[in-house]
Design a protein around this motif. Structure first.
Motif, PDB file in Angstrom:
ATOM      1  N   GLN A   1      -7.753  36.462  25.106  1.00 40.69           N
ATOM      2  CA  GLN A   1      -8.743  37.040  26.182  1.00 40.69           C
ATOM      3  C   GLN A   1      -7.643  37.333  27.349  1.00 40.69           C
ATOM      4  N   ALA A   2      -7.855  38.739  27.472  1.00 40.55           N
ATOM      5  CA  ALA A   2      -6.906  39.279  28.552  1.00 40.55           C
ATOM      6  C   ALA A   2      -7.901  39.247  30.024  1.00 40.55           C
ATOM      7  N   PRO A   3      -7.083  39.273  31.250  1.00 44.88           N
ATOM      8  CA  PRO A   3      -7.786  39.178  32.546  1.00 44.88           C
ATOM      9  C   PRO A   3      -8.807  40.294  32.449  1.00 44.88           C
ATOM     10  N   GLY A   4     -10.086  39.750  32.799  1.00 44.24           N
ATOM     11  CA  GLY A   4     -11.167  40.860  33.209  1.00 44.24           C
ATOM     12  C   GLY A   4     -11.611  41.065  31.723  1.00 44.24           C
ATOM     13  N   LYS A   5     -11.493  40.650  30.773  1.00 44.38           N
ATOM     14  CA  LYS A   5     -11.951  41.215  29.458  1.00 44.38           C
ATOM     15  C   LYS A   5     -12.556  39.894  28.554  1.00 44.38           C
ATOM     16  N   GLN A   6     -13.521  40.262  27.716  1.00 45.20           N
ATOM     17  CA  GLN A   6     -14.078  39.095  27.018  1.00 45.20           C
ATOM     18  C   GLN A   6     -13.014  38.839  26.007  1.00 45.20           C
ATOM     19  N   ARG A   7     -13.285  37.598  25.557  1.00 44.63           N
ATOM     20  CA  ARG A   7     -12.312  37.103  24.325  1.00 44.63           C
ATOM     21  C   ARG A   7     -12.723  37.684  22.972  1.00 44.63           C
ATOM     22  N   GLU A   8     -11.541  38.104  22.422  1.00 38.44           N
ATOM     23  CA  GLU A   8     -11.811  38.859  21.004  1.00 38.44           C
ATOM     24  C   GLU A   8     -11.225  38.446  20.065  1.00 38.44           C
ATOM     25  N   LEU A   9     -11.413  38.599  18.718  1.00 38.42           N
ATOM     26  CA  LEU A   9     -10.665  38.057  17.619  1.00 38.42           C
ATOM     27  C   LEU A   9      -9.803  38.924  17.273  1.00 38.42           C
ATOM     28  N   VAL A  10      -8.493  38.505  17.229  1.00 39.36           N
ATOM     29  CA  VAL A  10      -7.466  39.257  16.634  1.00 39.36           C
ATOM     30  C   VAL A  10      -6.873  39.073  15.060  1.00 39.36           C
TER      31      VAL A  10
ATOM     32  N   THR B   1      -0.815  41.358  25.993  1.00 42.00           N
ATOM     33  CA  THR B   1      -0.692  40.243  27.178  1.00 42.00           C
ATOM     34  C   THR B   1      -2.175  39.578  27.177  1.00 42.00           C
ATOM     35  N   ALA B   2      -2.025  38.416  27.008  1.00 40.61           N
ATOM     36  CA  ALA B   2      -3.401  37.483  26.977  1.00 40.61           C
ATOM     37  C   ALA B   2      -3.194  35.993  26.869  1.00 40.61           C
TER      38      ALA B   2
END
Length: 114
Positions: free
Chosen positions: A39-48, A90-91
């Protein structure tokens, strides 16, 4: 009781590498598909990255070819080797099963900057 403890984050220059670990206190760990999320600042959590109980892996297009996920069922630990890091990586990075438990660990901060 579920416990997920991520570690290994830090500050790295673009093009560098980091290796993340996640120790999971989870019953029947070996039967779960696991994943790394971020999860990056201001963004939704994502699966990587994800890994099945049998060890098959899949990756988000943004990290494919640069990140490698693995697991050790004896140690109940999953790993994420991250190479050729970019500023957009970055996250805060988290591990969880896929689909995730309601519980999330504290995550580990990865910062890619010169």
């Amino acid at each position: 009781q579920v416990q997920l403890v991520e570690s290994g984050g830090g500050l790295v220059e673009p093009g560098g590498s980091l290796s993340l670990s996640c120790a999971a206190s989870v019953s029947l760990f070996r039967v779960y598909g696991m994943a790394w999320y971020r999860q990056a600042p201001g963004k939704q959590r994502e699966l990587v990255a994800g890994i099945s109980s049998g060890g098959s892996t899949n990756y988000a297009a943004s990290v494919r070819g640069r990140f490698t996920m693995s697991r050790d069922n004896v140690k109940k630990t999953v790993y994420l080797q991250m190479n050729s890091l970019k500023p957009e990586d970055t996250a805060v990075y988290y591990c969880n099963k896929n689909p995730p438990f309601d519980y999330w660990g504290q995550g580990t901060q990865v910062t890619v900057s010169s």
